[in-house]
Design a protein around this motif. Structure first.
Motif, PDB file in Angstrom:
ATOM      1  N   GLY A 376     -12.764 -18.988  18.619  1.00  0.00           N
ATOM      2  CA  GLY A 376     -11.528 -19.016  19.377  1.00  0.00           C
ATOM      3  C   GLY A 376     -10.373 -18.668  18.656  1.00  0.00           C
ATOM      4  O   GLY A 376      -9.313 -18.917  19.432  1.00  0.00           O
ATOM      5  N   MET A 377     -10.282 -18.387  17.273  1.00  0.00           N
ATOM      6  CA  MET A 377      -8.947 -18.201  16.688  1.00  0.00           C
ATOM      7  C   MET A 377      -8.388 -16.861  17.025  1.00  0.00           C
ATOM      8  O   MET A 377      -9.111 -15.710  17.410  1.00  0.00           O
ATOM      9  N   GLY A 378      -7.081 -16.901  17.148  1.00  0.00           N
ATOM     10  CA  GLY A 378      -6.433 -15.536  17.514  1.00  0.00           C
ATOM     11  C   GLY A 378      -5.519 -15.166  16.568  1.00  0.00           C
ATOM     12  O   GLY A 378      -5.433 -15.685  15.230  1.00  0.00           O
ATOM     13  N   GLU A 379      -4.298 -14.379  16.721  1.00  0.00           N
ATOM     14  CA  GLU A 379      -3.452 -13.896  15.748  1.00  0.00           C
ATOM     15  C   GLU A 379      -2.598 -14.658  15.087  1.00  0.00           C
ATOM     16  O   GLU A 379      -2.379 -14.850  14.046  1.00  0.00           O
ATOM     17  N   ARG A 380      -2.312 -15.842  15.975  1.00  0.00           N
ATOM     18  CA  ARG A 380      -1.556 -16.812  15.327  1.00  0.00           C
ATOM     19  C   ARG A 380      -2.242 -17.790  14.312  1.00  0.00           C
ATOM     20  O   ARG A 380      -1.472 -18.242  13.097  1.00  0.00           O
ATOM     21  N   GLU A 381      -3.302 -17.864  14.479  1.00  0.00           N
ATOM     22  CA  GLU A 381      -4.221 -18.660  13.345  1.00  0.00           C
ATOM     23  C   GLU A 381      -4.455 -17.742  12.373  1.00  0.00           C
ATOM     24  O   GLU A 381      -4.508 -18.110  11.066  1.00  0.00           O
ATOM     25  N   MET A 382      -4.606 -16.419  12.573  1.00  0.00           N
ATOM     26  CA  MET A 382      -4.526 -15.530  11.255  1.00  0.00           C
ATOM     27  C   MET A 382      -3.476 -15.503  10.399  1.00  0.00           C
ATOM     28  O   MET A 382      -3.577 -15.554   9.316  1.00  0.00           O
ATOM     29  N   ARG A 383      -2.281 -15.812  11.051  1.00  0.00           N
ATOM     30  CA  ARG A 383      -1.080 -15.871  10.155  1.00  0.00           C
ATOM     31  C   ARG A 383      -1.147 -17.059   9.246  1.00  0.00           C
ATOM     32  O   ARG A 383      -0.716 -16.974   8.139  1.00  0.00           O
ATOM     33  N   ALA A 384      -1.374 -18.145  10.035  1.00  0.00           N
ATOM     34  CA  ALA A 384      -1.599 -19.318   9.335  1.00  0.00           C
ATOM     35  C   ALA A 384      -2.675 -19.379   8.054  1.00  0.00           C
ATOM     36  O   ALA A 384      -2.485 -19.966   7.108  1.00  0.00           O
TER      37      ALA A 384
END
Length: 418
Positions: A376-384
């Motif tokens: 369920g991860m998205g682009e915000r989590e990819m940056r993190a």
């Protein structure tokens, strides 16, 4: 080891049986589930299956011996498993637009072995991406059957861009006149020009084999170009982005169907694993849904975001980015080589692979976004994730602190939410 129950489902009767009969092995399974739930799974070839796929894998179909094909088995009592295999084949045919599908291959490598067996004879020349540039072991490694039985010629990538040198492909094909040309890779993050490979194969009278183990799940979701209209034979896995069980499959035109089927059984394999074939059918059904198509496109969006932020953090991303779920990057600018980086990241709870980098002896990192996207991860989590990964490699965050950050992130994104 003591058995813990913190992540054991109360109604899981099959696991309950294992827990009572063999607590030592049950604890090993629980430990692996805890590992998957508390670390970031960035290995490009891995994913999380659905509970339905797991249910099929643990079904009574595991008990059935089924050498042969539906309607022509070498064992009795196959009338039910015949239905399961026909269902898997029909779903795959519809999903990929293929005239024929064989779903019995035990792995991607065994699918490639069968493709070669169907098309080639020992000593034939094969043109494939060289191993230093992302070719698979089955593309000519001397440690593999492919490199021992066939005469492989390797094409490469441009030294500046990291992209496949298509001019070299054509030149080598004209020079060596291979019996087959293989297009596919385990570490090439860009879409392949299947129409180009078809044109070259036709020019020199070669078969075209597409090894689509990595992109086939993106193809299923309409997020990547399909090799099916161009290749004589397409080999693939059913795990990775496709989110099915560990196994392989082969897609081809009707004119090669009998040769491919005979190359799988009886030439290279024995009895089909019917529980795995049933699980493949489940995965094909899931992949035909709008939800899966949205997932496949999100996998790519996540990969592009992750690649861009890794580059911003100082890693050198090969080819300048990605078209797929897969990223390869050189961590050397952060003061660490690929092998050391993998170990340092593993200690921090970030699990990925290292790989060869083109035009040199250095090792880089290979990572993918399929599993994290399933969670369920998205682009915000990819940056993190990119920031955390770079901080670990730079030494700005120690392993213990990074593990806590990873666990905090995963609280919101468990692989199997209750």
């Amino acid at each position: 080891m003591s058995v813990t129950h913190d992540i054991l489902e109360a109604d899981d009767s099959l696991f309950g049986s294992l827990l009572r009969q063999d607590p030592e092995l049950a604890e090993i399974l629980l430990a692996e589930r805890r590992r998957q739930s508390t670390t970031l799974q960035l290995i490009a070839a891995e994913n999380f299956t659905s509970r339905a796929v797991l249910a099929a894998l643990g079904s009574p179909l595991a008990n059935k011996y089924a050498e042969g094909y539906p309607g022509a088995r070498h064992h009795g009592g196959c009338e039910i498993v015949d239905v399961a295999e026909r269902l898997a084949v029909e779903r795959a045919r519809e999903l990929f637009g293929a005239e024929h599908v064989n779903v019995q291959s035990h792995s991607g490598s065994s699918a490639v072995l069968a493709a070669y067996a169907a098309l080639l004879r020992p000593g034939d020349t094969v043109l494939a991406l060289g191993l230093p540039y992302g070719g698979h072991l089955t593309h000519g490694s001397p440690a593999n059957f492919s490199g021992r039985w066939f005469a492989f010629v390797g094409y490469g990538v441009d030294a500046e861009t990291g992209l496949i040198d298509y001019d070299q492909v054509r030149t080598l094909a004209r020079t060596h006149r291979p019996k087959a040309i293989v297009c596919g890779s385990i570490a090439y993050p860009r879409h392949l020009d299947y129409a180009f490979f078809r044109d070259v194969a036709d020019e020199v009278g070669a078969y075209l084999v597409a090894d689509a183990a990595h992109p086939i799940g993106l193809v299923a979701g309409g997020a990547a170009p399909s090799p099916v209209p161009y290749a004589d034979v397409v080999c693939a896995t059913t795990h990775k982005v496709l989110r099915g069980p560990r196994g392989g499959m082969i897609l081809c035109g009707g004119e090669l169907a009998e040769r491919v089927d005979r190359a799988v059984f009886p030439f290279t394999q024995g009895g089909a694993q019917m529980h795995t074939i049933a699980a493949k059918a489940v995965a094909f059904g899931e992949a035909a849904t709008p939800a899966y198509a949205a997932y496949a496109h999100q996998v790519i969006a996540n990969a592009r975001t992750l690649a861009a932020h890794l580059a911003a953090e100082g890693l050198v991303v090969t080819t300048g980015g990605t078209d797929t779920h897969l990223i390869t990057a050189d961590p050397a600018p952060l003061g660490v080589d690929g092998k050391s980086a993998r170990g340092r990241l593993a200690a921090a709870g970030i699990v990925l692979d290292c790989c060869a980098l083109p035009h040199g002896d250095a090792r880089g990192l290979r990572l993918g976004t399929a599993a994290l996207t399933t969670q369920g991860m998205g682009e915000r989590e990819m940056r993190a994730v990119a920031t955390l990964l770079a901080e670990v490699l730079r030494g700005g965050t120690d392993a213990a602190a990074a593990r806590e950050d990873v666990r905090d992130l995963l609280v919101e994104f468990p692989p199997y939410p209750d």
